[in-house]
Write a protein that holds these residues in place. Structure first.
Motif, PDB file in Angstrom:
ATOM      1  N   ALA A  26      -1.003   8.519  -3.919  1.00  0.00           N
ATOM      2  CA  ALA A  26      -0.196   7.340  -3.583  1.00  0.00           C
ATOM      3  C   ALA A  26       0.309   7.431  -2.150  1.00  0.00           C
ATOM      4  O   ALA A  26       0.290   6.435  -1.410  1.00  0.00           O
ATOM      5  N   GLU A  29      -2.606   6.679   0.130  1.00  0.00           N
ATOM      6  CA  GLU A  29      -2.959   5.257   0.161  1.00  0.00           C
ATOM      7  C   GLU A  29      -1.823   4.385   0.673  1.00  0.00           C
ATOM      8  O   GLU A  29      -2.014   3.179   0.874  1.00  0.00           O
ATOM      9  N   ARG A  31       0.907   3.546  -1.013  1.00  0.00           N
ATOM     10  CA  ARG A  31       1.246   2.624  -2.108  1.00  0.00           C
ATOM     11  C   ARG A  31       2.444   3.116  -2.891  1.00  0.00           C
ATOM     12  O   ARG A  31       2.657   4.325  -3.041  1.00  0.00           O
ATOM     13  N   GLY A 107       2.740  -0.881  -6.860  1.00  0.00           N
ATOM     14  CA  GLY A 107       1.386  -1.045  -6.362  1.00  0.00           C
ATOM     15  C   GLY A 107       1.293  -1.602  -4.952  1.00  0.00           C
ATOM     16  O   GLY A 107       0.214  -1.621  -4.363  1.00  0.00           O
ATOM     17  N   GLN A 108       2.428  -2.043  -4.403  1.00  0.00           N
ATOM     18  CA  GLN A 108       2.428  -2.628  -3.064  1.00  0.00           C
ATOM     19  C   GLN A 108       2.525  -1.546  -1.991  1.00  0.00           C
ATOM     20  O   GLN A 108       2.674  -0.364  -2.282  1.00  0.00           O
ATOM     21  N   SER A 109       2.478  -1.968  -0.747  1.00  0.00           N
ATOM     22  CA  SER A 109       2.572  -1.050   0.376  1.00  0.00           C
ATOM     23  C   SER A 109       3.915  -0.332   0.378  1.00  0.00           C
ATOM     24  O   SER A 109       4.954  -0.935   0.085  1.00  0.00           O
ATOM     25  N   ASP A 110       3.888   0.952   0.748  1.00  0.00           N
ATOM     26  CA  ASP A 110       5.141   1.702   0.778  1.00  0.00           C
ATOM     27  C   ASP A 110       6.063   1.244   1.921  1.00  0.00           C
ATOM     28  O   ASP A 110       7.206   1.686   2.015  1.00  0.00           O
TER      29      ASP A 110
END
Length: 195
Positions: A26, A29, A31, A107-110
């Motif tokens: 995560a 990525e 996320r 699930g979205q951008s961090d």
């Protein structure tokens, strides 16, 4: 990386090592993975996280743990398994150590963490967007330590968890306002903080 904090009400009965999991898929990525639906079986350690843990274990600078409790998310379980294998210890699954749930941000951008943290700074009880309140995270994390304090004495206990919950716990243990949890220096993956 090591810091020491006194307990709120006197002397700790045990010695605690708080560990953030190693760099994860995560993280790689960028996320937000905070729901059990995704985090329990996916998004484990990245190759970088495995290397971090190999380095940490080869140069272990803390007391040898006698117990290891870990979040049930895959990235923390894999981190704890590597430490346990190094010290030949068994593991205890502790769901109260799991990641803070970030609700609609899942699930979205961090990059979206910053929005939640800005709200936290105004109100540590907010649950906007289905986010788990800072106050709730602090309560469940502190409950783990309180329970261990009641049941054990003179043990070194490693707790493997996640960045946000550990930041929140440390802020609570310092006796600071929970709204200030992001003012602490962020905990790096595979870092250990000593209580």
């Amino acid at each position: 990386m090591s810091n020491t904090f006194p307990p709120v009400d006197g002397t700790w009965r045990n010695h605690y090592l708080l560990m953030r999991h190693g760099h994860s898929q995560a993280n790689q990525e960028g996320r937000i993975i905070s729901s059990p639906a995704l985090g329990l079986t996916g998004f484990g350690l990245s190759p970088r996280g495995c290397t971090q843990l190999d380095t940490l274990l080869a140069d272990w600078r803390w007391a040898r743990p006698q117990r290891i409790l870990h979040s049930d998310f895959l990235r923390t379980a894999e981190t704890a398994e590597r430490v346990a294998a190094h010290f030949d210890l068994t593991l205890t699954l502790e769901p109260r150590l799991r990641e803070r749930h970030f609700g609609e941000f899942e699930g979205q951008s961090d990059d979206r963490y910053a929005e939640v943290w800005a709200r936290d700074a105004k109100d540590p009880t907010h649950r906007q967007g289905g986010v788990e309140a800072v106050s709730e995270v602090a309560a469940r994390m502190r409950a783990v330590i309180d329970e261990l304090e009641r049941h054990y004495h003179d043990e070194t206990i490693l707790l493997v968890s996640h960045g946000d919950p550990l930041q929140i716990l440390l802020t609570a243990l310092e006796g600071r306002e929970l709204s200030l949890h992001r003012e602490r220096e962020p905990l790096a993956p595979a870092s250990i903080t000593s209580l």
